[in-house]
Scaffold this motif. Sequence first.
Motif, short mmCIF file in Angstrom:
data_model
loop_
_atom_site.label_atom_id
_atom_site.label_comp_id
_atom_site.label_asym_id
_atom_site.label_seq_id
_atom_site.Cartn_x
_atom_site.Cartn_y
_atom_site.Cartn_z
N UNK A 143 24.13 -25.13 20.58
CA UNK A 143 22.95 -24.69 21.31
C UNK A 143 23.28 -24.37 22.76
N UNK A 203 20.44 -22.12 24.28
CA UNK A 203 19.22 -22.84 23.90
C UNK A 203 19.16 -24.22 24.54
N UNK A 249 19.79 -12.49 28.98
CA UNK A 249 19.58 -11.21 28.29
C UNK A 249 20.91 -10.64 27.79
N UNK A 262 22.24 -12.73 24.90
CA UNK A 262 21.55 -12.43 23.64
C UNK A 262 22.09 -11.15 23.00
N UNK A 289 23.49 -15.87 16.67
CA UNK A 289 23.47 -17.27 16.28
C UNK A 289 22.91 -17.39 14.87
N UNK A 304 16.21 -7.34 14.36
CA UNK A 304 17.28 -7.65 15.30
C UNK A 304 17.60 -6.47 16.21
N UNK A 345 15.35 -4.49 17.48
CA UNK A 345 14.13 -4.19 18.23
C UNK A 345 14.41 -3.86 19.70
N UNK A 346 15.30 -4.65 20.31
CA UNK A 346 15.50 -4.48 21.75
C UNK A 346 16.49 -3.36 22.07
N UNK A 383 23.73 -6.33 14.79
CA UNK A 383 23.80 -5.99 16.22
C UNK A 383 25.24 -5.88 16.72
N UNK A 427 13.48 -21.11 18.06
CA UNK A 427 14.90 -20.90 18.38
C UNK A 427 15.40 -19.59 17.77
N UNK A 478 17.03 -16.47 19.88
CA UNK A 478 18.38 -15.94 19.77
C UNK A 478 18.39 -14.51 19.25
N UNK A 479 17.27 -14.06 18.68
CA UNK A 479 17.24 -12.67 18.23
C UNK A 479 16.57 -11.78 19.28
N UNK A 480 16.50 -12.28 20.48
CA UNK A 480 16.13 -11.40 21.59
C UNK A 480 14.67 -11.41 21.99
N UNK A 509 11.68 -12.89 24.07
CA UNK A 509 11.53 -13.80 25.20
C UNK A 509 10.08 -14.13 25.47
#
Lengths: 228, 198
Positions: A46, A51, A71, A74, A79, A100, A102-103, A151, B190, B194-196, B198
């Motif tokens: 973690x 985390x 950022x 990530x 993980x 995954x 998305x960003x 990713x 969690x 971790x998958x982005x 926030x």
Amino acid sequence: MSGVELENVTVRLGDTDVLRDVTLSLRARTVAVVGENGSGKSTLARLLSGLAVAREGTVRVLGLDPARQVAELRRRVAVVFSNPDAQIVMPTVAEDVAFSLRTEKLSRQERTERVTAALGRFGLADLADRSSHDLSGGQKQLLALCGAFVRNPDLVVADEPTAYLDAPNARRVADHLLEDAAHRMVLVTHDLALARRCDVAVLVQDGAVTRVGAPDDVLAAYEASIRW
Amino acid sequence: MVTLYRPGDGPWYRLPTGWKTALLLVVVLAVCLLPPTWWAAGVMAAVCVACYAVPGIGLRELGRQAWAARWIVVVTLAGQLIFLDPEHAVANAARVTTAITLAGLLTLTTPATELLDTVERAMQPLARLGLDPQRAALTLSVTLSTLPVLARLARDVREAQLARGGGRSLRHFAMPYLVMVLKHADELGDALAVRGVR
Ligand SMILES: Nc1ncnc2c1ncn2[C@@H]1O[C@H](COP(=O)(O)OP(=O)(O)OP(=O)(O)O)[C@@H](O)[C@H]1O
Ligand SMILES: [Mg+2]
């Protein structure tokens, strides 16, 4: 390329120091973390995932400070946890993988292509439109891996990713994690055969890192430390 | 009860999500505005049949949807029969059933991601009020996909309770269930982080 660097790191949860004064420098591509229940392995995972935060000391993961550069962390660190159920967030398989991405700024077509390729790699192509919660435990864990790998992370942190799986599924998941040379890997595991397949092993005992080195040596020390 | 996307082809599949949502919304609204009479209940049933009796869906699916909604229908009907005459009660229950089955038509023929995009776009004007449409849509979808897990956790707790010779006491169910749900929420948090998210 930098891996994981910890310097005099202490992590406190509640009112106990769960990791105490850990100093560690890992450059190997695949690292196994072993130790007894409650020794602090998950906390270490973690910490590397951003985390958990260090109370004292410095942490660098791929040269990044997890507390300050979340950022970026990530983006580059994926993980995987042990409970397959708690990692699925979208109703269907393909959508969960797409989540995954998305960003990342991708066109719809690019996104579909990446998802399709990833599903194919993990043998989930035929299940793309299935309800993700109807999958078996092994399929769910493969889906979780797929969501992590789509990713193209530089580092994958996995906390007992095979804990809920039967032997063939555990084997399949382990092969995916260890054989793909495109990323680094920190693998927390109770499966000593799996730990042996890593380049380096770390032994955690009662909140401290007591050994780092070739898996055979570390595991021998671990087994010798267990008194029946 | 929440139906998921089932891949297929046909008019409902080809209709753009935005139009489809608007159309079904208008139909449901119109149905709700009908007076509570026997013939209105008949019209509602006819509307449902008409909406499902198209290539790619079929009346069998309508049966499945209505069956999935049976408890809600029964509870609505029973509740209303206590206070209203049968005509009112049946018409109101028909409204609820129509709304549920037509909503089912939308989720059945639209992938969740597209539904999310549509919700996101529809909520865009609210962004000026400080609402984050992406976050709202995400919350919605995570909630939907968590329902099966909550149901399974409930079953697990109940079975563990029975296996240990416990009866069906609510008190012995509620505590462990709450703990498991909270633990799941924690782990899911969690996983989202971790998958982005926030
Ligand atoms: N939130 C918390 N608050 C207080 N103490 C905690 C918390 N989470 C974990 N601990 C304690 O920290 C210690 C290390 O926990 P951790 O989960 O890192 O162990 P682990 O090595 O992963 O064990 P296992 O093999 O059972 O997964 C344990 O003694 C645990 O009880
Ligand atoms: Mg652990």
